[in-house]
Scaffold this active site. Structure first.
Site, mmCIF file in Angstrom:
data_model
loop_
_atom_site.group_PDB
_atom_site.id
_atom_site.type_symbol
_atom_site.label_atom_id
_atom_site.label_comp_id
_atom_site.label_asym_id
_atom_site.label_seq_id
_atom_site.Cartn_x
_atom_site.Cartn_y
_atom_site.Cartn_z
ATOM 1 N N TRP A 187 0.878 -1.207 -0.038
ATOM 2 C CA TRP A 187 0.041 0.013 0.014
ATOM 3 C C TRP A 187 0.863 1.192 -0.147
ATOM 4 C CZ3 TRP A 187 -0.238 3.741 3.903
ATOM 5 C CH2 TRP A 187 -1.388 4.845 3.707
ATOM 6 N N ASP A 245 -15.991 11.771 -2.695
ATOM 7 C CA ASP A 245 -15.328 10.533 -2.088
ATOM 8 C C ASP A 245 -16.117 9.876 -0.774
ATOM 9 O OD1 ASP A 245 -13.089 8.672 -1.314
ATOM 10 O OD2 ASP A 245 -12.510 9.248 -3.429
ATOM 11 N N ASP A 246 -15.582 9.077 -0.015
ATOM 12 C CA ASP A 246 -15.918 8.504 0.998
ATOM 13 C C ASP A 246 -16.626 9.376 1.967
ATOM 14 O OD1 ASP A 246 -16.308 6.540 2.934
ATOM 15 O OD2 ASP A 246 -14.276 5.971 3.345
ATOM 16 N N ARG A 295 -8.812 -2.223 8.478
ATOM 17 C CA ARG A 295 -9.753 -1.063 8.343
ATOM 18 C C ARG A 295 -10.982 -0.988 8.940
ATOM 19 N NH1 ARG A 295 -11.307 3.408 3.793
ATOM 20 N NH2 ARG A 295 -10.043 5.033 4.660
ATOM 21 N N LYS A 308 -16.269 5.984 -8.443
ATOM 22 C CA LYS A 308 -15.050 5.526 -7.976
ATOM 23 C C LYS A 308 -15.514 4.049 -7.076
ATOM 24 C CE LYS A 308 -11.229 6.498 -5.091
ATOM 25 N NZ LYS A 308 -10.563 7.778 -4.513
ATOM 26 N N TRP A 309 -15.131 3.075 -7.815
ATOM 27 C CA TRP A 309 -15.317 1.659 -7.020
ATOM 28 C C TRP A 309 -14.359 1.237 -6.141
ATOM 29 C CZ3 TRP A 309 -19.303 -2.072 -8.959
ATOM 30 C CH2 TRP A 309 -19.335 -3.315 -8.325
ATOM 31 N N ASP A 310 -14.110 1.391 -4.951
ATOM 32 C CA ASP A 310 -13.240 1.300 -4.060
ATOM 33 C C ASP A 310 -13.200 -0.175 -3.370
ATOM 34 O OD1 ASP A 310 -10.989 1.837 -2.707
ATOM 35 O OD2 ASP A 310 -11.483 3.773 -1.694
ATOM 36 N N ASN A 347 -11.199 -1.910 0.055
ATOM 37 C CA ASN A 347 -10.041 -1.618 1.023
ATOM 38 C C ASN A 347 -9.469 -2.658 1.878
ATOM 39 O OD1 ASN A 347 -9.234 1.299 0.185
ATOM 40 N ND2 ASN A 347 -11.241 1.595 0.856
ATOM 41 N N CYS A 394 -10.422 1.223 -7.813
ATOM 42 C CA CYS A 394 -9.600 1.803 -6.785
ATOM 43 C C CYS A 394 -9.280 0.294 -5.795
ATOM 44 C CB CYS A 394 -9.892 2.997 -6.221
ATOM 45 S SG CYS A 394 -9.038 3.540 -4.778
ATOM 46 N N ASP A 412 -2.506 5.572 -3.538
ATOM 47 C CA ASP A 412 -2.960 6.717 -2.300
ATOM 48 C C ASP A 412 -1.760 7.598 -2.259
ATOM 49 O OD1 ASP A 412 -5.414 5.737 -2.097
ATOM 50 O OD2 ASP A 412 -5.078 4.710 -0.259
#
Ligand code: DGJ
Length: 727
Positions: free
Chosen positions: A200, A367-368, A444, A477-479, A481, A527, A549
């Protein structure tokens, strides 16, 4: 005909203008490999199967009338386990008797125009009737397992796409324990392995090292491709350079557990296997069922790594990325993440949009943090309804205000995830992936949804549909994590749990397909904590992927150079952020080697900075075609040279050139003329800034004059960007 079958010698040849691939049906119907490389006109290549001398330790088939043949020392097309070839096997099937001996032999073939789609999987496609396909059926007579080997070549590229469909035509169930997509047996180990690794925030560091005897491998077991290794591998002749020599590049169109295994045998011949990682893979096949492997893409280059990369870049834009945005001008966007993180409301976003519009930016991405009770990363993933405490008046109202300013609107999702602290988890705790009797690990603060389940996918699709269909959303935006641990599904029976990881990937593809089919006008950007799932499977759905990032331009040099080995420059998500000590100029110079966009609070820019940004926006438009459709040349690599990084775009007609240098530290030779590759020696190029005219021949062989540039006193990320036009 690009694909031919020579009945006399029983040889298949697949020819493009610069590439030939050949294989042979040998005695007793063994499928043997012959050749993969520069185009050759000859038809009888049968002697190429001999790579060693038969020894007493090499098993042989008494029916074969050839004292030199053993599967153990012969290049094989799709090698199997336990039947005479001791090297790594592409296929291993455990049968109803409990053994895993597998032995497939040629049965039939067909050759046809076009290319079939692979059910449930992203894959390359034909365009304008440029592809031809060879399908070979090979059978294991004991189990009845049939392997259908698919080979497609493309008239306009030195590329071969391969995959395998495995069908159980027998009477008893079997288990696939290894089912790689392709094998490539090459004749010399005088080669280097080139690939990239990372973590990362530090993805895609390129490495190059000589092949060694034994097995070497790059893999993922994380459920996703991951930033640690990428499903890309090149074998480059030891003498090959960036712009010269032979290179075989391989990339898997897959977003889950993968393996690229290379075994150099005792004769010094490398075998490369590429496909689904056999660790944690066991696929149960009942009679009548079939299994489709992901696709492997093979690129041949005799113009070095650079030639290989340019083939991948253009080929993917023509034959892999299916989004209508691939070749449509994409809006210049500003993303709220590094500008505000979770700390925003509707008014702040409208202020961003107002400022952005004034600078010439065309889209605002929220975003988020816009949904459920999401004010930090501890909760609410899975609750995809608008947080109206933050977005007062609702999402439609916000988007109307943004659109009224002449700015488009995009939104962030992380559809595969669930926080234990969410309404979705409270209602469906069994939807989070966990093995029976075990707790799930947390990463996370979140868990992964069981995307193997139709009910889970339906729920997430419906939640997304409800928001997207009611609002003027033009970008997603398809994240993604976190990675998968305690892998199991609450609904799969025990004999199918070994299918979990692949079923997960199929589930993600299914959901992505449903969203992109329902909303084809939406520009999708993938992403995964940056570049944690940067692979051709994702590129099929989204023409751009957030590369890291890490938005510092110096760190980005390594990240973007590595990714450029096989991924097109316009697929590399890259933004100018406030998170760097480098100048605004250098941040833009590096982001321009990617999608280009902004990720900062535009209200905090000084007047001087605003002027610089306006100029950058103008440059974005000016150089858009050159960057998106031109040829990319890596000139000085930041992983090989700790001081400098140089790259260049050249238009297809060779009339335009955009050269960029970033100085990381001061070397002694910073002012030396630099030779630029890929130009037309006959043309005359004008340096737009100075008016100086150079012949292409001079720039290529004498070099660009860098003597008058001010690179500053210290290596602090100074950069120069030069544009040349030829008369
Ligand atoms: C990780 C992504 O890489 C970032 O760009 C941002 O979208 C955050 N996730 C949001 O949680």
């Amino acid at each position: 005909m690009p694909i031919t079958f020579d009945e006399q010698h029983r040889i298949f040849k697949l020819d493009t203008p610069s590439f030939t691939y050949a294989l042979m049906i040998y005695q007793e119907n063994y499928l043997t490999h012959l050749y993969c490389g520069a185009r050759i006109p000859d038809t009888d290549l049968s002697y190429l199967i001999y790579r060693g001398r038969f020894s007493s330790l090499s098993p042989y088939n008494t029916k074969v009338d050839d004292p030199f043949f053993s599967a153990d020392i012969t290049p094989m097309e799709y090698p199997t386990n336990g039947a005479g070839d001791f090297r790594i096997a592409a296929l291993s099937v455990r049968n109803a008797n409990g053994d895993a001996v597998t032995d497939i032999r040629y049965v039939s073939h067909k050759i046809y125009d076009g290319k079939p789609a692979l059910p449930g999987l992203p894959a390359t496609f034909d365009r304008d009737g440029k592809a031809q396909t060879l399908e070979i059926e090979a059978l294991d007579t004991v189990t009845g397992v049939k392997a259908v080997l698919l080979y497609t070549i493309f008239e306009d590229y030195p590329v071969l796409a391969r995959s395998v469909r495995l069908e159980n035509t027998g009477n008893a169930p079997v288990v696939l324990e290894r089912a790689y997509s392709a094998c490539l047996d090459l004749p010399t180990m005088d080669m280097d392995m080139v690939h990239f690794y990372g973590r990362w925030n530090k993805e895609n560091t390129t490495v190059r090292h000589p092949l060694q005897h034994g097995i070497q491998s790059i893999q993922s077991k994380r459920g996703m491709t991951g930033p640690n290794h990428n499903p890309f591998l090149a074998l480059a002749k030891s003498s090959a350079t960036e712009e010269t020599g032979e290179v075989w590049g391989m990339n898997l169109v897959y977003s889950g557990n993968f393996a690229f295994d290379v075994e150099v045998d005792t004769q010094g011949c490398p075998r490369v296997l590429m496909g689904i990682n056999p660790t944690d893979f066991r696929w149960h096949l009942e009679p009548g069922e079939s299994f489709q492997s992901p696709e492997a893409v093979l690129v041949y280059s005799n113009t070095g790594l650079g030639g290989m990369s340019r083939t991948f870049h253009h080929f993917y834009l023509d034959h892999l990325c299916r989004s209508q945005w691939t070749k449509k001008k994409r809006p210049l966007l500003i993303n709220s993440w590094e500008a505000a993180f979770f700390d925003f409301d509707d008014d702040k976003l409208v202020e961003f949009a107002k400022e952005a519009k004034e600078l010439g930016i065309e889209m605002l991405v929220m975003d988020d943090g816009w949904f459920g009770d999401r004010n930090d990363d501890h909760r609410a993933l899975g609750d995809w309804y608008v947080n109206e405490k933050k977005l007062k008046g609702g999402l439609s109202h916000l988007i109307e205000r943004v659109n009224a300013l002449g700015v488009k609107f995009g939104i962030w999702y992380e559809p595969e995830m669930i926080n234990p602290d969410s309404d979705l988890y409270r209602a469906h705790p069994d939807w989070a992936i966990r093995a029976k009797g075990r707790e799930h690990s947390i990463s996370r603060y979140q868990c992964v949804l069981d995307m193997t389940r139709q009910d889970v996918r339906d729920n997430i699709f419906q939640q997304m549909y409800d928001v997207i269909s009611k609002n003027n959303i033009e970008y997603i935006k398809w994240d993604c994590n976190r990675h998968i641990t305690e892998a199991a599904s609450a609904v799969l029976p025990p004999e199918h749990q070994g299918e979990f990881f692949h079923r997960y990937v199929l589930g993600v593809y299914d959901l992505m397909d449903r969203i992109t089919t329902a909303f084809p006008h939406i520009l999708l950007e993938n992403c995964s904590s940056g570049g944690g799932r940067f692979d051709p499977g994702m590129l099929y759905f989204s023409p751009q992927i957030w590369a890291s990032d890490n938005t510092d331009p110096i760190e980005r040099l390594t990240i973007q150079f590595g990714a450029s080995l096989c991924y097109p420059i316009p697929s590399l998500g890259a933004h100018v952020s406030a998170n760097s000590r480098a100048s605004l100029k250098t941040r833009a110079a590096v982001a321009m080697c990617g999608t280009f966009g902004y990720e900062l609070d535009p209200r905090k820019l000084t007047e001087e900075e605003r002027d610089i940004v306006r100029k950058q926006v103008a440059d974005y438009h000016k150089y858009y075609d050159l960057i998106h459709y031109g040829d990319f040349y890596r000139i000085t690599s930041p992983t090989e040279n700790p001081f400098l990084c140089d790259w260049q775009f050249v238009s297809q007609d060779k009339k335009e050139v955009l050269f960029t240098r970033v100085v990381m530290r001061h070397p002694e030779n910073m002012y030396l003329p630099l030779c630029l590759p890929g130009l037309d020696p006959e043309k005359f190029y004008t340096d737009e800034e100075t008016g100086k005219v150079y012949s292409g021949a001079l720039l290529m062989h004498g070099g660009l004059d860098l003597s008058s540039y001010d690179f500053g006193e210290n290596g602090d990320g100074t950069s120069i960007v030069k544009y040349f036009v030829a008369k």
